[in-house]
Design a protein around this motif. Structure first.
Motif, PDB file in Angstrom:
ATOM      1  N   PRO A  19       0.701  -1.328  -0.102  1.00 52.77           N
ATOM      2  CA  PRO A  19       0.083  -0.158  -0.015  1.00 52.77           C
ATOM      3  C   PRO A  19       0.781   1.093  -0.116  1.00 52.77           C
ATOM      4  CG  PRO A  19       0.117  -0.848   2.224  1.00 52.77           C
ATOM      5  CD  PRO A  19       0.924  -1.785   1.375  1.00 52.77           C
ATOM      6  N   HIS A  20       0.247   2.438  -0.395  1.00 53.45           N
ATOM      7  CA  HIS A  20       0.993   3.756  -0.233  1.00 53.45           C
ATOM      8  C   HIS A  20       2.281   3.885  -1.252  1.00 53.45           C
ATOM      9  CE1 HIS A  20      -1.831   4.929   2.930  1.00 53.45           C
ATOM     10  NE2 HIS A  20      -1.444   3.889   3.207  1.00 53.45           N
ATOM     11  N   LEU A  21       2.592   2.734  -1.950  1.00 55.45           N
ATOM     12  CA  LEU A  21       3.767   2.666  -2.856  1.00 55.45           C
ATOM     13  C   LEU A  21       3.503   2.490  -4.181  1.00 55.45           C
ATOM     14  CD1 LEU A  21       6.844   3.021  -2.695  1.00 55.45           C
ATOM     15  CD2 LEU A  21       6.690   0.508  -2.553  1.00 55.45           C
ATOM     16  N   THR A  85      12.419   9.275  -6.281  1.00 54.44           N
ATOM     17  CA  THR A  85      11.098   8.898  -5.721  1.00 54.44           C
ATOM     18  C   THR A  85      10.492  10.014  -5.434  1.00 54.44           C
ATOM     19  OG1 THR A  85      12.072   6.768  -5.156  1.00 54.44           O
ATOM     20  CG2 THR A  85      10.280   7.632  -3.626  1.00 54.44           C
ATOM     21  N   PHE A  86       9.218  10.170  -5.600  1.00 52.87           N
ATOM     22  CA  PHE A  86       8.464  11.330  -5.430  1.00 52.87           C
ATOM     23  C   PHE A  86       7.681  10.975  -4.142  1.00 52.87           C
ATOM     24  CE2 PHE A  86      10.069  11.289  -9.631  1.00 52.87           C
ATOM     25  CZ  PHE A  86      10.039  12.760  -9.783  1.00 52.87           C
ATOM     26  N   GLY A  87       7.496  11.815  -3.224  1.00 51.31           N
ATOM     27  CA  GLY A  87       7.108  11.556  -2.004  1.00 51.31           C
ATOM     28  C   GLY A  87       6.336  12.871  -1.093  1.00 51.31           C
ATOM     29  N   HIS A  88       6.169  14.053  -1.869  1.00 54.28           N
ATOM     30  CA  HIS A  88       5.572  15.237  -1.109  1.00 54.28           C
ATOM     31  C   HIS A  88       4.219  14.660  -0.812  1.00 54.28           C
ATOM     32  CE1 HIS A  88       3.850  18.997  -0.695  1.00 54.28           C
ATOM     33  NE2 HIS A  88       5.069  19.410  -0.701  1.00 54.28           N
ATOM     34  N   GLU A  89       3.883  15.272   0.374  1.00 55.50           N
ATOM     35  CA  GLU A  89       2.609  14.681   1.136  1.00 55.50           C
ATOM     36  C   GLU A  89       1.456  14.810   0.255  1.00 55.50           C
ATOM     37  OE1 GLU A  89       5.035  16.842   2.011  1.00 55.50           O
ATOM     38  OE2 GLU A  89       4.252  18.507   3.257  1.00 55.50           O
ATOM     39  N   ARG A 117      -2.875   8.229   0.070  1.00 50.97           N
ATOM     40  CA  ARG A 117      -1.463   8.840  -0.543  1.00 50.97           C
ATOM     41  C   ARG A 117      -0.321   7.925  -0.859  1.00 50.97           C
ATOM     42  NH1 ARG A 117       3.063  10.968   3.438  1.00 50.97           N
ATOM     43  NH2 ARG A 117       4.476  11.019   1.805  1.00 50.97           N
ATOM     44  N   VAL A 119       3.288   7.246  -2.199  1.00 50.19           N
ATOM     45  CA  VAL A 119       4.961   7.489  -2.715  1.00 50.19           C
ATOM     46  C   VAL A 119       5.187   6.707  -3.973  1.00 50.19           C
ATOM     47  CG1 VAL A 119       7.240   7.189  -1.949  1.00 50.19           C
ATOM     48  CG2 VAL A 119       5.578   7.983  -0.408  1.00 50.19           C
ATOM     49  N   ILE A 121       7.878   5.817  -6.944  1.00 54.71           N
ATOM     50  CA  ILE A 121       9.429   5.557  -7.262  1.00 54.71           C
ATOM     51  C   ILE A 121       9.264   5.823  -8.922  1.00 54.71           C
ATOM     52  CG2 ILE A 121      11.532   3.746  -7.508  1.00 54.71           C
ATOM     53  CD1 ILE A 121       9.989   2.375  -5.458  1.00 54.71           C
TER      54      ILE A 121
ATOM     55  N   ILE B  18       3.862   4.822   7.456  1.00 53.07           N
ATOM     56  CA  ILE B  18       3.291   4.213   6.203  1.00 53.07           C
ATOM     57  C   ILE B  18       4.139   2.880   6.395  1.00 53.07           C
ATOM     58  CG2 ILE B  18       3.927   4.125   3.934  1.00 53.07           C
ATOM     59  CD1 ILE B  18       3.520   7.096   3.455  1.00 53.07           C
ATOM     60  N   LEU B  21       7.702   1.016   4.332  1.00 48.85           N
ATOM     61  CA  LEU B  21       8.319   2.131   3.489  1.00 48.85           C
ATOM     62  C   LEU B  21       9.487   2.706   4.516  1.00 48.85           C
ATOM     63  CD1 LEU B  21       8.813   3.828   0.782  1.00 48.85           C
ATOM     64  CD2 LEU B  21       7.348   5.417   1.802  1.00 48.85           C
ATOM     65  N   GLU B  58       1.079  11.792   6.910  1.00 44.51           N
ATOM     66  CA  GLU B  58       0.766  12.929   6.406  1.00 44.51           C
ATOM     67  C   GLU B  58       1.958  13.667   6.066  1.00 44.51           C
ATOM     68  OE1 GLU B  58      -2.632  14.200   6.559  1.00 44.51           O
ATOM     69  OE2 GLU B  58      -3.318  12.143   6.497  1.00 44.51           O
ATOM     70  N   GLU B  59       3.329  12.916   5.931  1.00 49.21           N
ATOM     71  CA  GLU B  59       4.361  13.797   6.013  1.00 49.21           C
ATOM     72  C   GLU B  59       5.048  13.293   4.613  1.00 49.21           C
ATOM     73  OE1 GLU B  59       8.383  13.689   9.041  1.00 49.21           O
ATOM     74  OE2 GLU B  59       7.395  11.817   8.577  1.00 49.21           O
ATOM     75  N   GLY B  60       5.853  14.571   4.075  1.00 51.38           N
ATOM     76  CA  GLY B  60       6.207  14.279   3.091  1.00 51.38           C
ATOM     77  C   GLY B  60       7.929  13.368   3.171  1.00 51.38           C
ATOM     78  N   ILE B  61       8.286  13.279   2.212  1.00 56.00           N
ATOM     79  CA  ILE B  61       9.649  12.135   2.452  1.00 56.00           C
ATOM     80  C   ILE B  61      10.891  13.143   2.810  1.00 56.00           C
ATOM     81  CG2 ILE B  61       8.785  10.204   1.228  1.00 56.00           C
ATOM     82  CD1 ILE B  61      10.537  10.754  -1.187  1.00 56.00           C
ATOM     83  N   GLN B  82      18.434  12.935  -1.914  1.00 53.61           N
ATOM     84  CA  GLN B  82      17.936  11.641  -2.219  1.00 53.61           C
ATOM     85  C   GLN B  82      18.677  11.084  -3.376  1.00 53.61           C
ATOM     86  OE1 GLN B  82      13.862  11.304  -3.248  1.00 53.61           O
ATOM     87  NE2 GLN B  82      14.545   9.723  -4.608  1.00 53.61           N
ATOM     88  N   THR B  85      16.581   4.520  -4.321  1.00 52.63           N
ATOM     89  CA  THR B  85      15.505   3.872  -3.652  1.00 52.63           C
ATOM     90  C   THR B  85      15.728   2.464  -4.002  1.00 52.63           C
ATOM     91  OG1 THR B  85      13.820   5.677  -3.685  1.00 52.63           O
ATOM     92  CG2 THR B  85      13.042   3.211  -3.119  1.00 52.63           C
ATOM     93  N   ILE B 121      13.971   4.548   1.064  1.00 51.58           N
ATOM     94  CA  ILE B 121      14.467   5.625   0.329  1.00 51.58           C
ATOM     95  C   ILE B 121      15.915   6.052   1.080  1.00 51.58           C
ATOM     96  CG2 ILE B 121      14.129   7.789  -0.488  1.00 51.58           C
ATOM     97  CD1 ILE B 121      11.010   7.123   0.058  1.00 51.58           C
TER      98      ILE B 121
END
Lengths: 247, 247
Positions: A19-21, A85-89, A117, A119, A121, B18, B21, B58-61, B82, B85, B121
């Motif tokens: 999940p979430h990936l 890897t893109f992971g902005h909230e 939400r 994240v 790759i 999450i 991850l 709810e947090e960006g990476i 970064q 990954t 990551i």
DNA sequence: TTATTATTTTCCCATTTTGGGACAATAATA
DNA sequence: TATTATTGTCCCAAAATGGGAAAATAATAA
């Protein structure tokens, strides 16, 4: 409005995805002196997306990326590179699938793991444009090539993902010699130069470009290519090293 | 064997991380002409790990990576990048925490979300060695600098993560001019050269190195540094641009 | 057959960058 | 004042790059 969208058990996560990936691949092609990306149109919408997918619980991320790529292009051996890897909230909060798709089970969708939400790759793939068989996935109805300079509205942050992939491709062009993966087996020097110019975004000098390419000893000169044009026929070349390198 | 390990509600995932991850950061420092990495010793074991952590729902990476870094070093503004990954299906199967930690609630741990497969990551941080206040986390009892050429046994695939981070650092050294983040505010030319040589792994010529550095117009020459040595005193320099660049 | 045209390929020289040796400067000590 | 250990600078050769021009050539036109 009910639409004929088959999500193949995606909503229930029958395939046991992490999940979430997610994984998203920018598939680059080169055609008519233009750099192209293969995009998927979200079902009956004007919004497009990259080729994406999820990682199975027991599956490595590179194999997952290759699997997704195979499904969208029909290609087995593709040059594939993980670039960011893109992971902005908030990255999956704008232009979400839920906003776009208003098919029957919207409520079910809104509550599903798919609408959470993610994240993602980011990979980019370099393919021989002519060999690709564009195939949409469960979320899309058309797969189509777009000129990089003329992109349609895109889901999530996929536009920025493309932009960053291009930056990475540019940075790797000279060091990793990846450009050849965008061309067919054989090509002429002007074709190769056009590819470089298109990727880099600025013109190069014919004489110096040729000198540089030949000095690296990576090209094999085949026979001449007679196109029927009223001028000197260019030589055909092929790349000495294997052109496909899998992650 | 019962050990005094406080997992701060990690086992129950009270902070709503999450799942599957993680983030791991290779923290580079430079001390006594050696490139160092900050490692954490897994509680009462001989196995060490990178500074790692998880991403809140709810947090960006990037903020998550900075938060983890702040907790381990006490530093607010760190150069962080970064670089890759890691998601091989078996990457967290060797040298697992469960193998190492045999504290009381092992059974609970084995079944917890922590003992599942993780995609991580990878970031690397460049810090001023002297400013760091090494601080262990819930899983570790000591935080210590290690010479890059003399690493201890490490958890999971953390050794390969370090190796790949170094590769990335080398590739960025000339283009992004990141080396300065490893030095204090002011430094001498020989110190800067030693840093470059250590990162790159081969010697450079004094004259050409100095010429190159000065020609870039990025250094400001301060006063001389009198160390008491019986030879010409070197100039002190400082980096013109702000030395910390946050992701 | 020969000139013309449009490209491709090669050549050449000037400029810039890099490699590498040598020398000058200098801070403390003998 | 000479010596020693570095640091800073200079200079020339070699290599790489920039950039213009000429040679080669495949079809067409005269």
């Amino acid at each position: 409005m009910e639409r004929n969208v088959d999500l193949n058990g995606f909503l229930e996560n029958k395939q046991n995805f992490i999940p979430h990936l997610s994984i998203d691949s920018v598939i680059f092609g080169f055609h008519q002196d233009q750099l192209k990306v293969l995009l998927l149109r979200v079902h009956d919408s004007g919004v497009w997306s990259l080729s994406g997918g999820f990682v199975r619980m027991e599956e490595g991320i590179d194999p997952a990326a290759l699997r997704i790529l195979r499904e969208r292009t029909g290609l087995e051996n593709v040059y594939l590179e993980q670039y960011h890897t893109f992971g902005h909230e908030d990255r999956s909060k704008k232009n979400t699938l839920a906003d776009i798709l208003d098919f029957g089970h919207t409520e079910e969708f809104r509550n599903s793991w798919l609408n959470k939400r993610f994240v993602s790759i980011g990979y980019y793939a370099l393919v021989d444009f002519s060999k690709v068989n564009p195939t949409p996935d469960s979320f899309s109805d058309i797969a189509e090539w777009f000129d990089l300079k003329d992109l349609p509205p895109m889901i999530f942050d996929h536009r920025e993902m493309i932009h960053k992939a291009l930056e990475s491709l540019r940075a790797n062009l000279d060091t990793k010699l990846v450009g050849f993966n965008l061309l067919p087996e054989t090509f002429t020097m002007p074709e190769l130069q056009s590819l470089y110019e298109t990727i880099l975004g600025y013109p190069l000098r014919r004489n110096n470009f040729q000198r540089k390419m030949l000095s690296m000893d990576i090209l094999e000169r085949i026979e001449k290519l007679y196109t029927g044009a009223a001028n000197k026929a260019p030589y055909l070349y092929k790349f000495k090293a294997p052109t496909t390198e899998v992650v």
